[in-house]
Design a protein around this motif. Structure first.
Motif, mmCIF file in Angstrom:
data_model
loop_
_atom_site.group_PDB
_atom_site.id
_atom_site.type_symbol
_atom_site.label_atom_id
_atom_site.label_comp_id
_atom_site.label_asym_id
_atom_site.label_seq_id
_atom_site.Cartn_x
_atom_site.Cartn_y
_atom_site.Cartn_z
ATOM 1 N N ALA A 58 35.979 159.897 95.647
ATOM 2 C CA ALA A 58 34.644 160.471 95.822
ATOM 3 C C ALA A 58 33.730 160.085 94.667
ATOM 4 O O ALA A 58 32.555 159.730 94.867
ATOM 5 C CB ALA A 58 34.740 161.995 95.936
ATOM 6 N N ALA A 59 34.253 160.128 93.443
ATOM 7 C CA ALA A 59 33.455 159.730 92.288
ATOM 8 C C ALA A 59 33.095 158.249 92.347
ATOM 9 O O ALA A 59 31.956 157.855 92.059
ATOM 10 C CB ALA A 59 34.211 160.054 91.006
ATOM 11 N N LEU A 60 34.061 157.410 92.738
ATOM 12 C CA LEU A 60 33.795 155.976 92.853
ATOM 13 C C LEU A 60 32.744 155.683 93.921
ATOM 14 O O LEU A 60 31.878 154.816 93.741
ATOM 15 C CB LEU A 60 35.090 155.233 93.169
ATOM 16 N N LEU A 61 32.817 156.386 95.044
ATOM 17 C CA LEU A 61 31.826 156.194 96.106
ATOM 18 C C LEU A 61 30.428 156.526 95.611
ATOM 19 O O LEU A 61 29.463 155.801 95.889
ATOM 20 C CB LEU A 61 32.181 157.075 97.308
ATOM 21 N N ALA A 62 30.309 157.625 94.861
ATOM 22 C CA ALA A 62 29.000 158.038 94.357
ATOM 23 C C ALA A 62 28.441 157.028 93.374
ATOM 24 O O ALA A 62 27.226 156.774 93.347
ATOM 25 C CB ALA A 62 29.119 159.408 93.695
ATOM 26 N N VAL A 63 29.299 156.430 92.570
ATOM 27 C CA VAL A 63 28.849 155.432 91.603
ATOM 28 C C VAL A 63 28.477 154.129 92.305
ATOM 29 O O VAL A 63 27.468 153.490 91.991
ATOM 30 C CB VAL A 63 29.939 155.188 90.537
ATOM 31 N N ALA A 64 29.282 153.732 93.277
ATOM 32 C CA ALA A 64 29.043 152.465 93.974
ATOM 33 C C ALA A 64 27.803 152.524 94.861
ATOM 34 O O ALA A 64 27.109 151.516 95.048
ATOM 35 C CB ALA A 64 30.267 152.101 94.806
ATOM 36 N N PHE A 65 27.508 153.707 95.430
ATOM 37 C CA PHE A 65 26.353 153.863 96.315
ATOM 38 C C PHE A 65 25.492 155.016 95.793
ATOM 39 O O PHE A 65 25.586 156.150 96.282
ATOM 40 C CB PHE A 65 26.796 154.134 97.749
ATOM 41 N N PRO A 66 24.656 154.763 94.801
ATOM 42 C CA PRO A 66 23.899 155.845 94.144
ATOM 43 C C PRO A 66 22.874 156.521 95.039
ATOM 44 O O PRO A 66 22.317 157.549 94.653
ATOM 45 C CB PRO A 66 23.233 155.136 92.965
ATOM 46 N N ALA A 67 22.604 155.971 96.220
ATOM 47 C CA ALA A 67 21.615 156.608 97.110
ATOM 48 C C ALA A 67 22.027 158.038 97.436
ATOM 49 O O ALA A 67 21.173 158.920 97.585
ATOM 50 C CB ALA A 67 21.476 155.793 98.394
ATOM 51 N N LEU A 68 23.321 158.279 97.539
ATOM 52 C CA LEU A 68 23.778 159.629 97.854
ATOM 53 C C LEU A 68 23.490 160.584 96.705
ATOM 54 O O LEU A 68 23.020 161.706 96.916
ATOM 55 C CB LEU A 68 25.275 159.614 98.166
ATOM 56 N N VAL A 121 18.555 174.507 97.358
ATOM 57 C CA VAL A 121 18.993 173.298 96.666
ATOM 58 C C VAL A 121 18.129 172.111 97.091
ATOM 59 O O VAL A 121 17.897 171.899 98.281
ATOM 60 C CB VAL A 121 20.479 173.007 96.974
ATOM 61 N N ARG A 122 17.668 171.351 96.145
ATOM 62 C CA ARG A 122 16.896 170.143 96.435
ATOM 63 C C ARG A 122 17.733 168.878 96.223
ATOM 64 O O ARG A 122 17.677 167.955 97.002
ATOM 65 C CB ARG A 122 15.636 170.092 95.550
ATOM 66 N N ARG A 123 18.543 168.833 95.175
ATOM 67 C CA ARG A 123 19.386 167.662 94.923
ATOM 68 C C ARG A 123 20.687 167.808 95.714
ATOM 69 O O ARG A 123 21.777 167.960 95.167
ATOM 70 C CB ARG A 123 19.645 167.504 93.427
ATOM 71 N N GLN A 124 20.543 167.723 97.016
ATOM 72 C CA GLN A 124 21.680 167.969 97.896
ATOM 73 C C GLN A 124 22.778 166.923 97.743
ATOM 74 O O GLN A 124 23.965 167.230 97.836
ATOM 75 C CB GLN A 124 21.214 168.035 99.346
ATOM 76 N N GLY A 125 22.397 165.667 97.509
ATOM 77 C CA GLY A 125 23.397 164.624 97.346
ATOM 78 C C GLY A 125 24.280 164.868 96.140
ATOM 79 O O GLY A 125 25.509 164.715 96.208
ATOM 80 N N LEU A 126 23.682 165.252 95.023
ATOM 81 C CA LEU A 126 24.450 165.544 93.815
ATOM 82 C C LEU A 126 25.388 166.727 94.038
ATOM 83 O O LEU A 126 26.563 166.686 93.648
ATOM 84 C CB LEU A 126 23.499 165.836 92.652
ATOM 85 N N VAL A 127 24.879 167.771 94.674
ATOM 86 C CA VAL A 127 25.707 168.939 94.950
ATOM 87 C C VAL A 127 26.878 168.563 95.855
ATOM 88 O O VAL A 127 28.017 169.030 95.657
ATOM 89 C CB VAL A 127 24.860 170.059 95.587
ATOM 90 N N LEU A 128 26.635 167.705 96.830
ATOM 91 C CA LEU A 128 27.697 167.275 97.738
ATOM 92 C C LEU A 128 28.802 166.544 96.981
ATOM 93 O O LEU A 128 29.989 166.831 97.160
ATOM 94 C CB LEU A 128 27.102 166.375 98.826
ATOM 95 N N VAL A 129 28.428 165.604 96.120
ATOM 96 C CA VAL A 129 29.425 164.833 95.377
ATOM 97 C C VAL A 129 30.227 165.720 94.439
ATOM 98 O O VAL A 129 31.466 165.658 94.390
ATOM 99 C CB VAL A 129 28.748 163.696 94.593
#
Length: 431
Positions: free
Chosen positions: A407-417, A300-308
């Motif tokens: 979790a969804a709100l966190l990902a939207v608010a901090f897109p770096a993840l 996996v390369r897009r680890q942040g997306l997979v985590l969310v």
């Protein structure tokens, strides 16, 4: 042999769990000893809340077990991580394991004597948590020195999958013991098995090579004090993606972990007995199944997306399980939740182990321990308190929905993840 037949073994290898870390003798011994000890620990993990509920008939007291475990983790986990960066990690693991054995023997003795004290149970759980806080960071940080860096994701997956396998078999065996004997007999059997099997971890630690700390690049002496802990936090502050990964894991565990509700739900909805063992095993069954086909996770390369995505999936699956009334459906949905949990855990731990230099791994694993082990304990308190005020159904379903939404709100608010990719790790800010 046809081309299709030739490609099948390759395709299986792409999906099957990677066992190459077991070729390293030191890692193999630690893995084996830890697996045996973890299997024994599951007997205690089921027996303690069952005993507490039997004594009090109140899920709030079961939730207080989470507080008794979390407070020592918070106080000693960070210090244990600092110790693991200063002393020989093998010796730290030995000391923590010995203290854990003492706490389990204490549980065995109080069960044999029929003390029946909820406060004593809380105290022994706190002692167990202290030992875990001391040994945990050292044990986790050891992995990156026992296997090459390219095998760290595979070793991490193997550790998690083995833990889940023991989390399946242990609670099922504990449930069987609870179904066959009354509590006066079943509880000493469960605690005695844990104390006996824990010896395997002590044996594994004794067989490890010495693991002294690597030299400090600044050349000065290192001490396991407040300054060392602050340095670890300073390093972590320079890695926002790691901070976000900790935050999303806390959301998942605090809001959507229904463990403290299992004794009450098993008794009221499903007649008690072996049902509680299945509930405690269900999430681990899902994680085990996901681990067995986890070969893809290392690629996996897009680890942040997979985590969310996996954390959101965890929350939704838990919430729907709380709505179900058929026992098989509840178990099936919790299995799906466990699959999502394995994926998120492996991705996050792999990021942390490969990312951090060895001189920081103990301290960061201390922070990780507070998050990973403390989160479920806070989740126990949250679930128990909500169940006492609003009922187990609201506590279960509401927590799962809250976890998915936050979790969804966190990902939207901090897109770096969400943007984090494995190949960009070298460009992350460092302190």
């Amino acid at each position: 042999m046809t081309a299709t037949e030739t490609s099948r073994p390759r395709e299986q290898r792409r999906w099957a769990i990677d066992l190459r870390p077991l070729r390293e003798p030191a890692y193999r011994r630690l893995w084996l000893g830890n697996a045996i000890a973890m299997f024994g620990f599951q007997f205690t993990a089921v027996a303690v809340p069952v005993e507490m509920y039997a004594l009090t008939q109140d899920s709030f007291w079961v939730g207080l077990l989470g507080v008794a475990a979390f407070v020592p983790l918070l106080l000693f986990g960070l210090w244990g991580g600092a110790v693991a960066d200063v002393l020989d990690r093998r010796l730290v693991l030995l000391g923590g394991s010995a203290l854990l054995w003492v706490s389990v023997v204490g549980l065995l003795v109080q069960a044999l004597l029929g003390v029946g004290s909820p406060v004593l149970l809380l105290a022994l759980v706190a002692l167990s948590s202290i030992s875990f806080a001391i040994a945990g960071p050292a044990r986790n940080a050891l992995v990156a020195r026992l296997v090459p860096n390219d095998l760290v994701p595979a070793a991490t997956t193997l550790n998690f999958t083995t833990a889940m396998a023991t989390s399946v078999l242990g609670p099922l065996a504990a449930g069987l013991i609870l179904a066959l004997w009354d509590l006066g007999i079943a509880l000493p059997i469960a605690y005695g098995l844990d104390a006996t099997l824990l010896v395997a971890l002590v044996w594994a630690a004794l067989r490890l090579p010495a693991m002294p700390p690597e030299p400090d690049p600044d050349g000065g002496p290192r001490q396991a004090g407040l300054r060392s802990i602050v340095d670890g936090f300073r390093y972590l502050a320079g890695s926002p993606v790691l901070l976000l990964s900790f935050a999303i894991d806390l959301i998942a565990m605090v809001f959507a972990y229904p463990r403290a509700l299992f004794p009450e739900v098993a008794a009221e909805r499903f007649g008690g007995g072996a049902a509680v063992g299945w509930l405690y095993s269900s999430i681990a069954i899902g994680s085990l199944l996901a681990g067995l086909v986890s070969g893809w996770i290392g690629r996996v390369r897009r680890q942040g997306l997979v985590l969310v995505v996996s954390v959101v999936g965890w929350g939704v699956a838990v919430a729907v399980a709380g709505l179900a009334r058929q026992f098989w459906l509840v178990i099936g949905l919790l299995v799906l939740a466990g699959m999502a949990d394995l994926i998120s855990s492996v991705v996050r731990q792999s990021m942390l182990l490969v990312y951090a230099p060895d001189r920081m791994r103990g301290r960061l694993q201390g922070v990780n321990l507070v998050v990973v082990a403390g989160g479920p304990r806070l989740g126990d308190l949250r679930a128990g308190a909500m169940a006492a005020g609003f009922g187990s159904g609201v506590a279960w379903v509401g927590g799962g929905l809250a976890a998915a939404a936050l979790a969804a709100l966190l990902a939207v608010a901090f897109p770096a993840l969400m943007r984090y990719r494995l190949q960009t790790a070298s460009s992350e800010p460092r302190s």
